[in-house]
Write an enzyme that holds these catalytic residues in place. Structure first.
Site, PDB file in Angstrom:
ATOM      1  N   CYS A   1      -8.458  28.795 -12.507  1.00 31.32           N
ATOM      2  CA  CYS A   1      -7.617  28.467 -11.383  1.00 31.32           C
ATOM      3  C   CYS A   1      -7.114  29.763 -10.579  1.00 31.32           C
ATOM      4  CB  CYS A   1      -6.246  27.668 -12.059  1.00 31.32           C
ATOM      5  SG  CYS A   1      -5.404  26.720 -10.848  1.00 31.32           S
TER       6      CYS A   1
ATOM      7  N   HIS B   1      -8.113  23.552 -15.566  1.00 31.66           N
ATOM      8  CA  HIS B   1      -7.820  24.186 -16.777  1.00 31.66           C
ATOM      9  C   HIS B   1      -8.394  23.766 -18.035  1.00 31.66           C
ATOM     10  CE1 HIS B   1      -4.259  26.242 -15.008  1.00 31.66           C
ATOM     11  NE2 HIS B   1      -4.365  25.420 -14.224  1.00 31.66           N
TER      12      HIS B   1
ATOM     13  N   GLU C   1      -8.054  24.734 -20.897  1.00 34.76           N
ATOM     14  CA  GLU C   1      -7.052  25.121 -21.989  1.00 34.76           C
ATOM     15  C   GLU C   1      -6.215  23.598 -22.512  1.00 34.76           C
ATOM     16  OE1 GLU C   1      -6.868  26.400 -19.279  1.00 34.76           O
ATOM     17  OE2 GLU C   1      -4.847  27.042 -18.679  1.00 34.76           O
TER      18      GLU C   1
END
Ligand code: XMP
Length: 511
Positions: free
Chosen positions: A89, A173, A175
């Site tokens: 990002c 993202h 994660e």
């Protein structure tokens, strides 16, 4: 007060540069879940943190925009070291900008789930999938040597790469769990592209850390203050394995612990010194209703007792604390880039003029890793899988003034609640559950008589690390049963409510 560095790994390391995203810690966890050691550093410390063990770098997301004038940046030399770099990002946009690309904002925000479409077949992203986006800016012009690997409807450069240099930039993202292939993408970068060896295990950590503690503390007398929480218990056990009886454990019984807790700590640490300060805590808290003031009184008394105790062992050189990695990151890690939501005053906060050196053997670990370490150390599951408990204890769960009567009511009600969760296999599904005694009485009817008693609130949340929390969705029948058991068995409570507020906007504790 000095601090000894316990862990100094010789393992391959993934360096995560934190630009202030609320989910940076998740990147570190995901990397460690694949048995690769990872550390989080602030942008200003990134270059100096690179060692021979650093095998790759991940640039995190951020609440900032690279288009803002004072947005955080990184020394461009990091791109000249020959290390694989993944920008996530904000990290992607910063990488693109520094390397000569362009970032723009067309006023289209993409927040939530999007479909990612592969533009060119490649091993990094090999199929279309759902990803989680949170951005306003976009890379609109690629730096030299880069190409587009995948896009979404609003992000033409959702995945970009300079494969020769092993630089990858992703707009979404990986994660967060909402990104379907997130774990695979991170693993591909860390293990396949960066060739990190997967050797980070709790067993290796345990052996290495015990050896280091032995070497650094040797035969010196060491003190550990236990609180009943998981972290201090595991830290104590680890140091005990290293130096045995040279470790002196102490517990200040504030009277604000959960029912039966002192006995449980004694069972785990039979030689512990228990200081009975119950009456004093109640006395000093009497008449005080303000939450911050209560915290201050509890913290001050705790320190006074600890200092008094440590005088008996004036030759002690070390003090063990159960500081864990999120505490370290939150206090120092990010150049203050992440927005502070609430600061905690841990009862363990100790005076600055303390002569002992700090030994914090869990400084590198996340909560779930601490628990795994506890298992490696052979500790009882019921101790290491206990829900977190705040330092000020029941003092901040009895709203308003704390009295002996209220402590007893809350301890009894909470035990019934927690026992129910254990009996019904719910305790492990919940990150933290507890009861709160409200500072008001309501009218009820029991048998033929009128009652006028306290209201109890139940709290149960799920969470990754306590930073955010969702309400646990109990079956209504369970709530009814808990309420009935509490009202029937705890004198002083005639009404039970369930707190249905997530964090944010509420916090987990009520005070
Ligand atoms: P909040 O209430 O801030 O809590 O959402 C997040 C987590 O921290 C615990 N907590 C504390 N722990 N001292 C502590 O050691 C404190 O003063 C304190 N206040 C909250 C809370 O139980 C939850 O796990």
């Amino acid at each position: 007060m000095g601090s000894i560095k316990i862990y100094n790994t010789q393992m391959d390391t993934c360096l995560i540069v934190d630009f202030g995203s609320q989910v940076t810690k998740l990147i570190a966890r995901r990397v460690r879940e694949m048995n690769v050691y990872s550390i989080i550093v602030s942008p200003s410390k990134a270059m100096q943190s690179i060692t021979a063990e650093t095998k790759c770098v991940i640039l995190s997301g951020s609440p900032y925009s690279t288009l803002e004038e004072c947005s955080p940046t990184i020394d461009s030399k990091i791109f000249e070291l020959g290390l694989p770099i993944l920008g996530i990002c904000y990290g992607q946009q910063l990488m693109a900008k520094i390397l000569g690309g362009k970032v723009e904002n067309h006023g289209v925000r993409e927040f939530g789930q999007s479909e990612l479409n592969v533009v060119e077949q490649n091993p990094f992203i090999d199929e279309n999938s759902i990803v989680w986006m949170s951005h306003g800016d976009c890379v609109t012009q690629l730096p030299q040597g880069f190409k587009i690997l995948a896009k979404t409807q609003n992000a033409p450069c959702a995945v970009i790469a300079n494969e020769g240099k092993k630089f990858y930039g992703i707009q979404f993202h990986p994660e967060v769990t909402h990104t379907e292939k997130g774990r695979e993408i991170l693993k591909h970068f860390v293990v396949e592209i960066s060739k990190c060896e997967q050797k980070w295990t709790m067993s290796a950590y345990k052996n290495e850390t015990i050896a280091k503690i032995k070497a650094q503390i040797g035969d010196e007398m060491t003190i550990c203050a236990l609180s009943g929480g998981v972290d201090s218990a595991v830290a104590a056990k680890l140091v005990y394995e290293a130096i045995g009886e040279k470790l002196i454990c102490v517990l200040v019984d504030t009277g604000l612990l959960r029912k039966g807790e002192v006995e449980q700590i004694k069972a785990t640490f039979p030689d512990i010194n228990v200081i009975d300060a119950k009456a004093q805590f109640l006395r000093e808290l009497s008449g005080i209703s303000d939450p911050e003031q209560k915290r201050k009184v509890i913290g001050r008394l705790f320190i006074e007792h600890f200092q008094e105790f440590s005088k008996k062992y004036s030759d002690a050189k070390f003090l063990v604390q159960g500081t864990i990695y999120p505490d370290v990151i939150e206090s120092a890690g990010s150049d203050g880039l992440a927005q502070t939501i609430k600061s905690h005053h841990n009862v363990g906060g100790l005076p600055k003029d303390m002569k002992m050196q700090l030994c914090e053997p869990l400084r590198e670990l996340f909560k779930d890793e601490v628990r795994l370490l506890g298992e490696e150390l052979g500790m009882e599951k019921k101790v290491i899988y206990r829900h977190p408990f705040p330092g000020p204890g029941l003092g901040i769960r009895i709203l308003g003034e704390v009295t002996q009567e209220k402590v007893e009511i809350l301890q009894n009600a909470d035990k019934i609640y927690i026992d129910f969760l254990h009996e019904n296999g719910l305790y492990e599904k919940i990150w933290q559950a507890f009861s709160v005694l409200l500072p008001c009485k309501t009218v009820g009817v029991m048998g033929d008589g009128r009652t006028y008693e306290f209201v109890l609130a139940l709290r149960a949340i799920t969470s990754e690390d306590g930073m955010t929390a969702q309400v646990f969705p109990f079956e209504m029948a369970d709530l009814l049963e808990i309420s009935t058991r509490i009202v029937n068995n705890v004198k002083g409570v005639n009404r039970v409510t369930y707190d249905i507020t997530s964090k944010p906007p509420a916090t987990i504790e009520w005070e």
